[in-house]
Design a protein around this motif. Structure first.
Motif, mmCIF file in Angstrom:
data_model
loop_
_atom_site.group_PDB
_atom_site.id
_atom_site.type_symbol
_atom_site.label_atom_id
_atom_site.label_comp_id
_atom_site.label_asym_id
_atom_site.label_seq_id
_atom_site.Cartn_x
_atom_site.Cartn_y
_atom_site.Cartn_z
ATOM 1 N N LEU A 170 -24.558 30.603 82.848
ATOM 2 C CA LEU A 170 -24.532 31.909 82.192
ATOM 3 C C LEU A 170 -25.920 32.497 81.973
ATOM 4 C CD1 LEU A 170 -21.838 31.083 79.452
ATOM 5 C CD2 LEU A 170 -21.479 32.134 81.705
ATOM 6 N N GLY A 171 -26.948 31.649 82.090
ATOM 7 C CA GLY A 171 -28.300 32.120 81.813
ATOM 8 C C GLY A 171 -28.587 32.229 80.326
ATOM 9 N N PHE A 172 -27.790 31.513 79.493
ATOM 10 C CA PHE A 172 -27.918 31.587 78.048
ATOM 11 C C PHE A 172 -28.911 30.549 77.528
ATOM 12 C CE2 PHE A 172 -23.473 33.488 76.898
ATOM 13 C CZ PHE A 172 -23.710 34.540 77.758
ATOM 14 N N ALA A 173 -29.399 30.788 76.298
ATOM 15 C CA ALA A 173 -30.255 29.814 75.612
ATOM 16 C C ALA A 173 -29.394 28.931 74.717
ATOM 17 C CB ALA A 173 -31.301 30.536 74.778
ATOM 18 N N LYS A 198 -21.813 13.500 87.067
ATOM 19 C CA LYS A 198 -21.969 14.117 88.389
ATOM 20 C C LYS A 198 -21.266 15.468 88.461
ATOM 21 C CE LYS A 198 -20.712 13.687 93.249
ATOM 22 N NZ LYS A 198 -19.948 14.949 93.263
ATOM 23 N N VAL A 199 -20.060 15.539 87.903
ATOM 24 C CA VAL A 199 -19.306 16.797 87.942
ATOM 25 C C VAL A 199 -20.095 17.915 87.260
ATOM 26 C CG1 VAL A 199 -17.247 17.970 87.087
ATOM 27 C CG2 VAL A 199 -17.043 15.715 88.123
ATOM 28 N N GLU A 200 -20.735 17.601 86.143
ATOM 29 C CA GLU A 200 -21.529 18.626 85.452
ATOM 30 C C GLU A 200 -22.718 19.062 86.297
ATOM 31 O OE1 GLU A 200 -20.616 20.169 82.673
ATOM 32 O OE2 GLU A 200 -18.801 18.933 82.755
ATOM 33 N N PHE A 201 -23.389 18.110 86.947
ATOM 34 C CA PHE A 201 -24.529 18.485 87.785
ATOM 35 C C PHE A 201 -24.078 19.227 89.043
ATOM 36 C CE2 PHE A 201 -27.180 15.462 85.339
ATOM 37 C CZ PHE A 201 -28.255 16.310 85.100
ATOM 38 N N ASP A 202 -22.904 18.904 89.563
ATOM 39 C CA ASP A 202 -22.378 19.683 90.683
ATOM 40 C C ASP A 202 -22.337 21.165 90.323
ATOM 41 O OD1 ASP A 202 -22.003 17.540 92.369
ATOM 42 O OD2 ASP A 202 -19.850 17.341 91.985
ATOM 43 N N LYS A 203 -21.936 21.456 89.080
ATOM 44 C CA LYS A 203 -21.847 22.847 88.627
ATOM 45 C C LYS A 203 -23.226 23.428 88.344
ATOM 46 C CE LYS A 203 -17.234 22.041 86.761
ATOM 47 N NZ LYS A 203 -16.403 21.900 85.531
ATOM 48 N N VAL A 204 -24.149 22.582 87.883
ATOM 49 C CA VAL A 204 -25.531 23.038 87.685
ATOM 50 C C VAL A 204 -26.148 23.444 89.014
ATOM 51 C CG1 VAL A 204 -27.878 22.291 87.091
ATOM 52 C CG2 VAL A 204 -25.963 21.737 85.568
ATOM 53 N N TRP A 205 -25.976 22.603 90.043
ATOM 54 C CA TRP A 205 -26.609 22.871 91.335
ATOM 55 C C TRP A 205 -26.178 24.206 91.922
ATOM 56 C CZ3 TRP A 205 -29.815 19.705 89.981
ATOM 57 C CH2 TRP A 205 -29.723 18.333 89.961
ATOM 58 N N THR A 206 -24.934 24.623 91.668
ATOM 59 C CA THR A 206 -24.443 25.878 92.247
ATOM 60 C C THR A 206 -24.622 27.061 91.305
ATOM 61 O OG1 THR A 206 -22.192 25.338 91.490
ATOM 62 C CG2 THR A 206 -22.764 24.752 93.758
ATOM 63 N N SER A 207 -25.321 26.849 90.188
ATOM 64 C CA SER A 207 -25.583 27.938 89.248
ATOM 65 C C SER A 207 -26.800 28.740 89.711
ATOM 66 C CB SER A 207 -25.831 27.381 87.846
ATOM 67 O OG SER A 207 -27.130 26.797 87.765
ATOM 68 N N SER A 208 -27.056 29.825 89.007
ATOM 69 C CA SER A 208 -28.206 30.668 89.358
ATOM 70 C C SER A 208 -29.430 30.358 88.502
ATOM 71 C CB SER A 208 -27.837 32.152 89.210
ATOM 72 O OG SER A 208 -27.361 32.420 87.903
ATOM 73 N N ASN A 209 -29.329 29.365 87.620
ATOM 74 C CA ASN A 209 -30.446 29.031 86.727
ATOM 75 C C ASN A 209 -30.689 27.528 86.696
ATOM 76 O OD1 ASN A 209 -30.963 31.753 85.100
ATOM 77 N ND2 ASN A 209 -28.742 31.492 85.249
#
Length: 398
Positions: A170-173, A198-209
């Motif tokens: 989301l680009g949130f703080a 791993k599932v959480e990092f999978d989503k991090v890798w495809t995020s915009s931040n």
């Protein structure tokens, strides 16, 4: 904003439950995304009706998580998960509640949730139920734990990483008290199974931040309790792009370790064999790209996505400026005389027939040589021409 079939199905289900005297609402990420002007693919309903009562209202259901109060209602527009309001018992292992109690109170259900932006509900009238300031935090772009942050993370330590993942998506703080609680309880991430991490990092890798997430991993000290070293070359994540494939994030993470044994981390995070093979190919293509450069054989051996991401890594990690553009990679790949071994018009049986020898290791050597000759445009992929070459010019012991 026009609602799709998932939402229409959810509203129909809410209406049906209300006709039988039950309370029902849409909950979770769907409400959050709706308020952000986006439509979620998953629209879940929570209700005061017990699972058995939900099943009496609808003719077509499936027990998908009945122990936790979830019934799948098979609506003609879209299946929808309907879960009974619940509270949760003690979390003895920082991962799962010891027990679940069904309740009739929406407030009790919402206050067990992780973050304020995920603890809102929407009634069938589209009225928003916001008991913990989720709309304000959405407006302020803040990730804040519901209630006491330390308690939320003690219940489920994965929530610490989820906070960081949401900040990346989301680009949130992360709100100050929530951040402090993560930092104070960082070591509890060790209670969490690596496949969930791993599932959480999978989503991090495809995020915009991604870089924001990596910095939070470091600043909260989670870095000290996760496999691998997330502190290496944090600045390189600023320009990282996954191109929608989370495995590219794992490939980049392994590359940044600058350790030939780092690939073993893929086992630690329970990556699949397919994912591990993909990463190994990316690293191999990257190594060739940054040393000797790719030959026609490399363009042949590696699939286009492997070549593209390995080149992207070379540019970002080494600031390579040899002007190898993505369009050039596509052009060089597409203009190869053959794209796969299956396109060769002869096979091992032909070579055995022409040589009069038995099958053996020599067959692979000959076929590899045929591939090289065709790729170098020294041999035409024609049955008779290959036979003539094999008979007179191959210079390979048969």
């Amino acid at each position: 904003m026009k609602l799709d079939e998932n939402w229409q199905a959810a509203f129909d289900i809410i209406q049906s439950l209300e006709k039988f005297g039950y309370e029902a609402v849409i909950v979770g990420g769907a409400v959050r995304d709706y308020l952000r002007g986006q439509l979620a693919n998953d629209v879940d309903v929570a209700t005061s009706a017990l699972p058995e009562e939900v099943k009496t209202v609808f003719s077509r259901t499936a027990d998908v998580g009945i122990a936790h109060g979830t019934v799948l209602v098979i609506h003609s527009l879209s299946p929808v998960e309907v879960t009974t309001y619940r509270t949760e018992g003690e979390y003895a292992d920082h991962r799962r509640p010891n027990d679940v109690q069904f309740v009739r109170s929406l407030e009790e259900d919402l206050k067990r949730r992780d973050f304020t932006i995920n603890a809102m509900a929407m009634r069938g009238s589209k009225e928003i139920v916001d008991l913990f300031g989720g709309q304000s935090d959405l407006s302020s772009q803040i990730i804040r734990a519901v209630g006491n942050a330390s308690s939320r993370f003690s219940e489920d330590a994965l929530r610490m990483l989820r906070a960081i993942r949401f900040s990346a998506q989301l680009g949130f703080a992360i709100e100050e008290e929530t951040f402090k609680a993560i930092r104070n309880q960082a070591e509890d991430i060790g209670f969490i199974a690596k496949e969930r991490i791993k599932v959480e990092f999978d989503k991090v890798w495809t995020s915009s931040n991604v870089q924001k997430a990596i910095r939070y991993v470091n600043d909260t000290r989670l870095v000290d309790h996760l496999p691998g070293d997330f502190s290496k070359h944090v600045e390189y994540w600023r320009t990282f792009e996954s191109f929608g494939n989370p495995v590219n994030g794992w490939a980049f993470f392994i590359l940044l370790q600058q350790d030939e044994n780092a690939v073993q981390l893929l086992n630690t995070f329970n990556c699949s064999n397919k994912e591990k093979n993909y990463v190994k190919q990316v690293l191999q293509a990257y190594e060739i790209r940054t040393t000797s450069g790719w030959t026609a054989r490399d363009y042949f051996e590696f699939d286009l996505p492997i070549l593209e991401i390995a080149n992207d890594f070379a540019v970002k990690f080494l600031h390579s400026n040899d002007d190898l553009k993505r369009s050039e990679i596509v052009q060089k790949k597409n203009t190869l005389a053959i794209q796969s071994r299956s396109e060769i018009v002869v096979n091992g049986r032909d070579l055995i027939e022409w040589s009069g020898k038995k099958s053996g290791p020599w067959l692979k050597r000959v076929i590899d040589k045929i591939v090289d000759e065709i790729l170098l445009n020294k041999l035409v992929n024609d049955r008779q021409k290959i036979k003539d070459w094999f008979t007179h010019e191959s210079n390979i012991e048969k």
